[in-house]
Design a protein around this motif. Structure first.
Motif, short mmCIF file in Angstrom:
data_model
loop_
_atom_site.label_atom_id
_atom_site.label_comp_id
_atom_site.label_asym_id
_atom_site.label_seq_id
_atom_site.Cartn_x
_atom_site.Cartn_y
_atom_site.Cartn_z
N UNK A 130 0.84 -1.19 0.00
CA UNK A 130 0.00 0.00 0.00
C UNK A 130 0.88 1.25 0.00
N UNK A 131 0.22 2.39 -0.01
CA UNK A 131 0.94 3.67 -0.09
C UNK A 131 1.94 3.82 1.05
N UNK A 132 3.18 4.14 0.68
CA UNK A 132 4.22 4.39 1.66
C UNK A 132 4.91 5.70 1.28
N UNK A 133 5.42 6.38 2.28
CA UNK A 133 6.14 7.63 2.02
C UNK A 133 7.57 7.30 1.62
N UNK A 134 7.70 6.77 0.41
CA UNK A 134 9.01 6.42 -0.12
C UNK A 134 9.40 7.42 -1.21
N UNK A 135 10.51 7.13 -1.91
CA UNK A 135 10.98 8.04 -2.95
C UNK A 135 9.95 8.22 -4.06
N UNK A 136 9.26 7.14 -4.43
CA UNK A 136 8.28 7.23 -5.50
C UNK A 136 7.16 8.19 -5.14
N UNK A 137 6.65 8.07 -3.93
CA UNK A 137 5.56 8.94 -3.50
C UNK A 137 6.01 10.39 -3.40
N UNK A 138 7.18 10.62 -2.82
CA UNK A 138 7.67 11.99 -2.65
C UNK A 138 7.93 12.66 -3.99
N UNK A 139 8.60 11.97 -4.90
CA UNK A 139 8.87 12.56 -6.21
C UNK A 139 7.59 12.78 -7.01
N UNK A 140 6.62 11.89 -6.85
CA UNK A 140 5.34 12.07 -7.55
C UNK A 140 4.63 13.33 -7.07
N UNK A 141 4.60 13.53 -5.75
CA UNK A 141 3.94 14.72 -5.20
C UNK A 141 4.69 15.98 -5.60
N UNK A 142 6.03 15.94 -5.56
CA UNK A 142 6.81 17.11 -5.97
C UNK A 142 6.57 17.45 -7.44
N UNK A 143 6.48 16.43 -8.30
CA UNK A 143 6.21 16.70 -9.71
C UNK A 143 4.82 17.28 -9.89
N UNK A 144 3.84 16.74 -9.15
CA UNK A 144 2.47 17.27 -9.23
C UNK A 144 2.44 18.75 -8.80
N UNK A 145 3.13 19.08 -7.73
CA UNK A 145 3.19 20.47 -7.28
C UNK A 145 3.87 21.36 -8.32
N UNK A 146 4.93 20.86 -8.94
CA UNK A 146 5.65 21.65 -9.95
C UNK A 146 4.76 21.94 -11.15
N UNK A 147 4.05 20.92 -11.63
CA UNK A 147 3.15 21.13 -12.77
C UNK A 147 2.01 22.06 -12.39
N UNK A 148 1.53 21.95 -11.14
CA UNK A 148 0.49 22.86 -10.69
C UNK A 148 0.98 24.30 -10.69
N UNK A 149 2.20 24.53 -10.21
CA UNK A 149 2.78 25.87 -10.24
C UNK A 149 2.91 26.38 -11.68
N UNK A 150 3.32 25.49 -12.59
CA UNK A 150 3.45 25.87 -14.00
C UNK A 150 2.11 26.33 -14.58
N UNK A 151 1.06 25.56 -14.32
CA UNK A 151 -0.25 25.90 -14.87
C UNK A 151 -0.79 27.19 -14.25
N UNK A 152 -0.59 27.36 -12.94
CA UNK A 152 -1.03 28.60 -12.29
C UNK A 152 -0.23 29.79 -12.82
#
Length: 268
Positions: free
Chosen positions: A204-226
């Motif tokens: 199940x969901x764990x706070x590992x590298x995959x999760x952290x990098x996914x959230x950081x990428x999502x935030x980056x794309x959100x900043x780009x669109x805003x």
């Protein structure tokens, strides 16, 4: 490309697709584009057959970082095939064909791990959302690279024609980013709220590298669109943010799986 095994058919199709991609990549600078166009269509078709064989070849499918890259490259080729139909003079960048050849051969070397039969039947949908977002962001990156290259050539008084108006390419780039962001959001929501159902309690969901990098990428794309909607970001500033977010997204799944499979030799 989810390969069941390195069968003779898989090996033959992989080598044939790689050769066709290579022919397309080396012929993009020629005045006569007939051979490169035929080669890239042939390569894309063979690549698609490899994916279909992996999914419905009869044996237990494999999955890992290389198959994820392979499917992403095939999706990028699909988008360019559609765009080439709308804009017949659109030039296929050599880097696209070169990447296609590389990932097909890479998947032969690292076919991935067998999928557990106990995984949820909904897991392919979750992966499809994630891979579709990978593909759309990859298309946006290639478009951005082509725009940057064309603008640089125009500034140096060289031919910057790409086969598509630059403003049209810019609009398409950010449409791909918008749709990719929506799919990435859906993928993250599914992972957060249905991780136990999709992967089982052990994965199940764990706070590992995959999760952290996914959230950081999502935030980056959100900043780009805003930034684009609110402050009119475009040009080099927008492209840099796009590259940065795409790099984080690449590290999220492909990077973490590469470290597990190749560097550490471990499975999930």
């Amino acid at each position: 490309m989810i390969l069941p095994s390195a069968s003779p058919l898989t090996l033959t199709l992989s080598l044939a697709a790689s050769v066709a991609y290579a022919v397309s990549a080396t012929g993009t600078s020629r005045a006569n584009q007939t051979l490169p166009r035929v080669a890239v269509w042939l390569a894309w078709s063979l690549h698609g057959l490899l994916i279909a064989w992996g999914l419905w070849g009869g044996a237990r499918p494999l999955f890992g970082f290389a198959p994820a890259l392979s499917i992403t490259a095939w999706l990028v080729g699909l988008v360019y095939a559609i765009e080439n139909f709308v804009f017949p003079k659109l030039k296929t960048p050599w880097v696209l064909s070169g990447a296609g050849a590389a990932v097909v051969l890479l998947t032969l070397l690292f076919p991935g791990e067998p999928l557990s039969p106990n995984l949820s039947a909904w897991l392919p949908l979750h992966w499809a959302l994630g891979l579709a977002s990978y593909g759309l962001f990859a298309v946006a990156v290639v478009h951005a690279w082509m725009m940057t290259r064309a603008e640089a050539r125009i500034r140096s008084a060289a031919d910057g024609f790409t086969g598509m108006p630059l403003l049209t390419m810019e609009r398409l780039t950010f449409r791909f980013v918008n749709v990719g962001f929506i799919l990435l959001t859906a993928t993250l929501i599914a992972g957060f709220f249905f991780g136990n159902f999709l992967y089982g309690t052990a994965h199940a969901l764990k706070w590992d590298h995959k999760t952290i990098f996914s959230i950081l990428s999502w935030l980056t794309f959100g900043v780009l669109l805003i930034g684009r909607a609110r402050f009119g970001w475009r040009g080099r500033k927008a492209v840099r943010v796009l590259y940065f977010g795409s790099g984080l997204l690449l590290l999220a799944y492909v990077g973490s799986r590469f470290v597990l499979e190749v560097v550490l030799g471990r499975s999930l």
